[in-house]
Write a protein that holds these residues in place. Structure first.
Motif, short mmCIF file in Angstrom:
data_model
loop_
_atom_site.label_atom_id
_atom_site.label_comp_id
_atom_site.label_asym_id
_atom_site.label_seq_id
_atom_site.Cartn_x
_atom_site.Cartn_y
_atom_site.Cartn_z
N GLY A 134 -62.56 16.57 5.84
CA GLY A 134 -61.37 16.30 6.66
C GLY A 134 -61.35 14.89 7.21
N TRP A 135 -62.51 14.42 7.69
CA TRP A 135 -62.62 13.05 8.22
C TRP A 135 -62.37 12.03 7.09
CZ3 TRP A 135 -62.99 15.94 12.13
CH2 TRP A 135 -63.30 15.47 13.41
N SER A 136 -62.95 12.32 5.93
CA SER A 136 -62.81 11.41 4.79
C SER A 136 -61.36 11.29 4.35
CB SER A 136 -63.67 11.92 3.63
OG SER A 136 -63.50 11.10 2.49
N SER A 137 -60.63 12.40 4.41
CA SER A 137 -59.22 12.40 4.02
C SER A 137 -58.41 11.46 4.92
CB SER A 137 -58.67 13.83 4.11
OG SER A 137 -57.30 13.84 3.76
N PHE A 138 -58.65 11.53 6.24
CA PHE A 138 -57.92 10.67 7.17
C PHE A 138 -58.33 9.21 6.99
CE2 PHE A 138 -56.75 8.71 11.16
CZ PHE A 138 -55.56 9.35 11.49
N GLU A 139 -59.61 9.00 6.75
CA GLU A 139 -60.07 7.62 6.58
C GLU A 139 -59.47 6.99 5.34
OE1 GLU A 139 -64.11 5.08 5.54
OE2 GLU A 139 -64.29 7.20 6.07
N THR A 140 -59.46 7.73 4.24
CA THR A 140 -59.00 7.17 2.97
C THR A 140 -57.49 6.93 2.98
OG1 THR A 140 -60.78 8.34 1.83
CG2 THR A 140 -58.94 7.54 0.49
N LEU A 141 -56.74 7.90 3.48
CA LEU A 141 -55.28 7.82 3.39
C LEU A 141 -54.63 7.07 4.55
CD1 LEU A 141 -54.54 11.46 2.15
CD2 LEU A 141 -54.65 9.37 0.80
N VAL A 142 -55.21 7.19 5.76
CA VAL A 142 -54.58 6.59 6.94
C VAL A 142 -55.32 5.34 7.41
CG1 VAL A 142 -53.89 6.97 9.35
CG2 VAL A 142 -53.71 8.83 7.69
N TYR A 143 -56.59 5.50 7.70
CA TYR A 143 -57.37 4.42 8.30
C TYR A 143 -57.44 3.19 7.39
CZ TYR A 143 -61.45 1.93 10.13
OH TYR A 143 -62.31 0.97 10.61
N ASP A 144 -57.76 3.42 6.11
CA ASP A 144 -57.90 2.28 5.20
C ASP A 144 -56.60 1.50 5.03
OD1 ASP A 144 -60.55 2.74 4.86
OD2 ASP A 144 -60.39 3.67 2.88
N GLU A 145 -55.47 2.19 5.12
CA GLU A 145 -54.18 1.52 4.98
C GLU A 145 -53.81 0.72 6.23
OE1 GLU A 145 -49.47 2.73 4.78
OE2 GLU A 145 -50.87 3.90 3.56
N LEU A 146 -54.17 1.24 7.39
CA LEU A 146 -53.67 0.65 8.64
C LEU A 146 -54.69 -0.19 9.40
CD1 LEU A 146 -51.71 3.73 10.05
CD2 LEU A 146 -50.77 1.74 8.89
N LYS A 147 -55.95 -0.18 9.00
CA LYS A 147 -56.99 -0.80 9.83
C LYS A 147 -56.75 -2.29 10.07
CE LYS A 147 -60.15 -1.40 5.88
NZ LYS A 147 -61.44 -0.98 5.29
N ALA A 148 -56.29 -3.02 9.08
CA ALA A 148 -56.05 -4.46 9.27
C ALA A 148 -54.94 -4.70 10.28
CB ALA A 148 -55.71 -5.11 7.93
N THR A 149 -53.85 -3.94 10.14
CA THR A 149 -52.73 -4.08 11.07
C THR A 149 -53.13 -3.67 12.48
OG1 THR A 149 -51.18 -3.60 9.28
CG2 THR A 149 -50.36 -3.36 11.54
N VAL A 150 -53.80 -2.54 12.58
CA VAL A 150 -54.22 -2.04 13.90
C VAL A 150 -55.17 -3.02 14.57
CG1 VAL A 150 -55.54 -0.23 15.06
CG2 VAL A 150 -53.83 0.37 13.34
N THR A 151 -56.12 -3.56 13.79
CA THR A 151 -57.06 -4.52 14.36
C THR A 151 -56.33 -5.74 14.91
OG1 THR A 151 -58.89 -3.83 12.94
CG2 THR A 151 -58.99 -6.07 13.81
N SER A 152 -55.35 -6.26 14.17
CA SER A 152 -54.59 -7.42 14.63
C SER A 152 -53.85 -7.12 15.92
CB SER A 152 -53.59 -7.85 13.55
OG SER A 152 -54.26 -8.25 12.38
#
Length: 724
Positions: A134-152
């Motif tokens: 479940g954690w991996s699913s969120f990381e792959t589909l959500v976190y990896d897509e948004l991490k650069a934007t969120v970090t900025s």
């Protein structure tokens, strides 16, 4: 007889599970009136259980494991990502925090439905646990897509926080907690190496970019401040920034960020601008030392101790400053000695009074800097030592520092110096001189040339040390022999005859309370030194007596003579002068001095008849029960004896000479000065020894005019001209 159970086909069972999953999605979306009851939960769990325990080919464990992930991926793709993609800025952060929170709830419930897989199938096949999937699913589909934007977005918010704007710190913390939590499950352990995988994910995807942003931010700030601000202003801003960065770690950053964050900020604010800060024109470290800016110097130490090689430049400036100040005083002493030689005065005695004391005070002042401003750091101890080694190894008008220090010590030890110092003050002064003597290079010459005085000093210092040991032994002696315990506490300092000056004393008749103390101490002392004889010098003693007055009891700090006299009134209402002198066995002069201090001075503890400001042999005295004072503890001073008056006169003479020398030095260098500036500079020069009165300075100026050292300037009113 066992009932045969029909197998649940995969599509049929999964259709039932999808209905449960959809219900869970509606609950997460906040739909009203939707909730799981225990029967519904158990029904879903049982369905999975049955589908996993059926015999082949109807054991669907592998398919259900795959469809568990598919269900999560479908929900994220169809619901979560579209909701996130339409949000921007802080709204995106809030939506991410909400979706992550909901996702954790969803994984928690689905893991319960599919629990049989976790307990049996996954363990047997060594697959990722359901929670990790479940954690991996969120990381792959959500976190990896948004991490650069969120970090900025987060870094931009932190920069706003640095600029003093109000941001939602809780939101920032919740977002960064997402970075941490996503890395804490076993899936991250598989995909990413390192002992702290959560911190590694946070470090790689947020912290690296954040630290670079920190460098950029403080680089710009430092370039502006270094131009616009004074050294103290710059340091105040830098310290404030560093403190706030530590607070940011506490509020919303991971604790692992603090070392690298502080290093980055300190590098831009301090390490890259060491010389520019310390050598700032009109406000750098040298100016701070000259102006005695203790608080700013303390801040400078705190800041530069944070960075590598930050303290050596500060200690170097400190050493140079101390050296310059010491040499300046040395020059003044030489000028004064030259003037004294012309007037055929005792150069050594005068230098002892002037130069040695100034050097002692100077060392004490800068030692306080080392202890307080520079936190007792060895680098600054070394700087102080090297500076004073230069100063104290120079000759002063033909006199070595060793000679001057020895003469000063001899004066202190023989007669307590000009101020008639107490034993504690003598010990303190000698300790200060001993510290300075360690800087002298010719120690062997000092010891050999002044051996007699040195040995005498050694004996006195030994007495002081032994006295402390004896007092401790006496206290133990009393505690182990309670039957000997006197009614009052006693402290005794035993001195060796021959090492100390001769003091006036008398065989005073002590009160019974004091007699017992003396007898107990004599018995104690003679128990281990039978060959020594004790001669009591009560004229140097002191005591604390409680006066029971009508208004309130007051603690009186008295000499032994004063205390003994007051205790006579415990046995009599009134006493005549002669009765007091007889009972105490004091001379008339001593009796008069003690009675004067208690009846005619500031505190009238005894009433005198007739009332006057002088003591007469015909006077009658009575304890003043109505005496009161706002303090609960007072010290009653004895009036100065004739000897003390002579010392005071000598001090005044020396002060007149010091003022004359100061005025001449000032005028010799300036040639012409107005009255106000001359007086102010004279006060400033002499304030380390004493504070001369304005009237006294005016009188000395007039005397110098009469002696043709100065003259009034004919062309400028209220000004003086130096006469060569």
């Amino acid at each position: 007889m066992t009932q045969h159970r029909e197998p649940i086909l995969l599509d049929v069972g999964w259709k039932h599970m999808v209905a449960g999953i959809r219900k869970l999605e509606r609950i997460l979306d906040g739909k009203p009136g939707v909730a799981f009851k225990s029967e519904g939960y158990m029904n879903l769990y049982t369905t999975i259980y049955n589908m996993c325990t059926q015999k082949a080919p109807h054991d669907y464990s592998q398919q259900l494991y795959e469809r568990y992930k598919m269900a999560l991926d479908d929900y994220i793709t169809s619901t979560v990502l579209p909701s996130l993609r339409e949000k921007h800025g802080e709204f995106l952060l809030r939506e991410l925090v909400l979706r992550w929170k909901n996702h954790k709830v969803m994984v928690k419930w689905l893991s319960r439905f599919f629990n049989y897989l976790d307990r049996h199938f996954i363990t047997r096949k060594s697959l990722l646990p359901l929670k990790a999937v479940g954690w991996s699913s969120f990381e792959t589909l959500v976190y990896d897509e948004l991490k650069a934007t969120v970090t900025s977005i987060v870094i931009a918010m932190i920069d706003e926080d640095r600029e003093g704007q109000i941001i939602d710190r809780t939101l920032v913390k919740n977002v960064l907690d997402t970075y941490i939590e996503l890395g804490q499950d076993s899936t991250i352990t598989v995909h990413r190496s390192g002992p702290d995988s959560g911190s590694k994910l946070y470090s790689e995807d947020f912290q690296d970019a954040f630290l670079q942003g920190t460098v950029d931010y403080y680089s710009k700030k430092a370039q502006t401040w270094i131009v616009e601000d004074t050294c103290p202003e710059y340091m105040l801003k830098a310290e404030g920034c560093l403190q706030k960065e530590k607070e940011r770690v506490a509020h919303y950053l991971h604790s692992s960020t603090e070392p690298t964050l502080m290093e980055a900020a300190q590098g831009e604010l301090l390490a890259k601008h060491v010389d520019q800060i310390l050598k700032k024109e009109n406000s750098g470290s040298k100016v701070l030392l000259c102006d005695e800016k203790v608080e700013d110097l303390s801040r400078m130490f705190r800041l530069f101790s944070r960075i590598k090689d930050g303290l050596p430049p500060v200690s170097k400036t400190f050493q140079e400053h101390v050296n310059e100040v010491g040499v300046s005083f040395l020059k003044q002493a030489v000028d004064a000695a030259t003037s004294m030689k012309k007037e055929k005065k005792d150069v050594v005695s005068a230098l002892e009074l002037d130069y040695v004391r100034i050097i002692i005070d100077l060392h004490g002042k800068y030692m306080a800097y080392v202890l307080n401003c520079f936190q007792n750091h060895t680098l600054f101890h070394k700087a102080l030592k090297e500076a004073f080694e230069v100063v104290v190894n120079k000759d002063v008008a033909g006199c070595t520092s060793a000679e001057l220090f020895t003469s000063y010590c001899d004066s202190i030890l023989r007669k307590g110096g000009i101020e008639k110092l107490s034993d504690e003050a003598i010990e303190e002064n000698l300790d200060k001189v001993v510290k300075l003597l360690t800087y002298i290079s010719d120690k062997d010459l000092f010891i050999e040339f002044h051996r007699a005085v040195y040995l005498k000093m050694e004996g006195m210092l030994n007495d002081i040390c032994v006295a402390k040991e004896n007092q401790t032994k006496y206290d133990e002696y009393i505690s182990t022999n309670p039957e000997l315990h006197p009614s009052v506490d006693l402290s005794v300092q035993v001195l060796t005859t021959g090492c100390w000056a001769t003091y006036k004393s008398s065989d005073i008749n002590l009160p019974s309370e004091m007699v017992k103390c003396v007898e107990v101490f004599k018995e104690f002392y003679q128990s281990f030194t039978k060959h020594r004889k004790i001669n009591w010098i009560f004229s140097l003693g002191s005591c604390n007596v409680i006066g029971k007055f009508d208004a309130k009891p007051i603690e009186l700090i008295l000499t032994t003579y004063q205390g003994a006299l007051l205790l006579l009134f415990n046995e009599a209402e009134k006493l005549s002068f002669s009765e007091i002198a007889t009972q105490l066995n004091l001379s008339e002069d001593d009796t008069a001095r003690v009675l004067h201090s208690l009846s005619c001075g500031k505190y009238k503890i005894i009433i005198k008849e007739p009332c006057s400001k002088t003591i007469s042999p015909n006077d009658i005295f009575e304890f003043n029960r109505k005496f009161t004072d706002k303090m609960r503890r007072i010290k009653v001073q004895l009036p100065p004896s004739d000897e003390k008056k002579k010392v005071i006169d000598d001090v005044n003479k020396d002060r007149r000479f010091a003022i004359d020398a100061s005025l001449v030095r000032i005028m010799k260098s300036r040639k012409i000065m107005i009255h106000q500036n001359l007086v102010a500079e004279c006060v400033e020069q002499l304030s380390r020894m004493f504070k001369p009165g304005i009237k006294m300075i005016k009188r000395r100026i007039e005397d110098l005019i009469t002696r043709e050292y100065l003259e009034r300037d004919k062309d400028a009113a209220n000004s003086y001209r130096y006469l060569a």
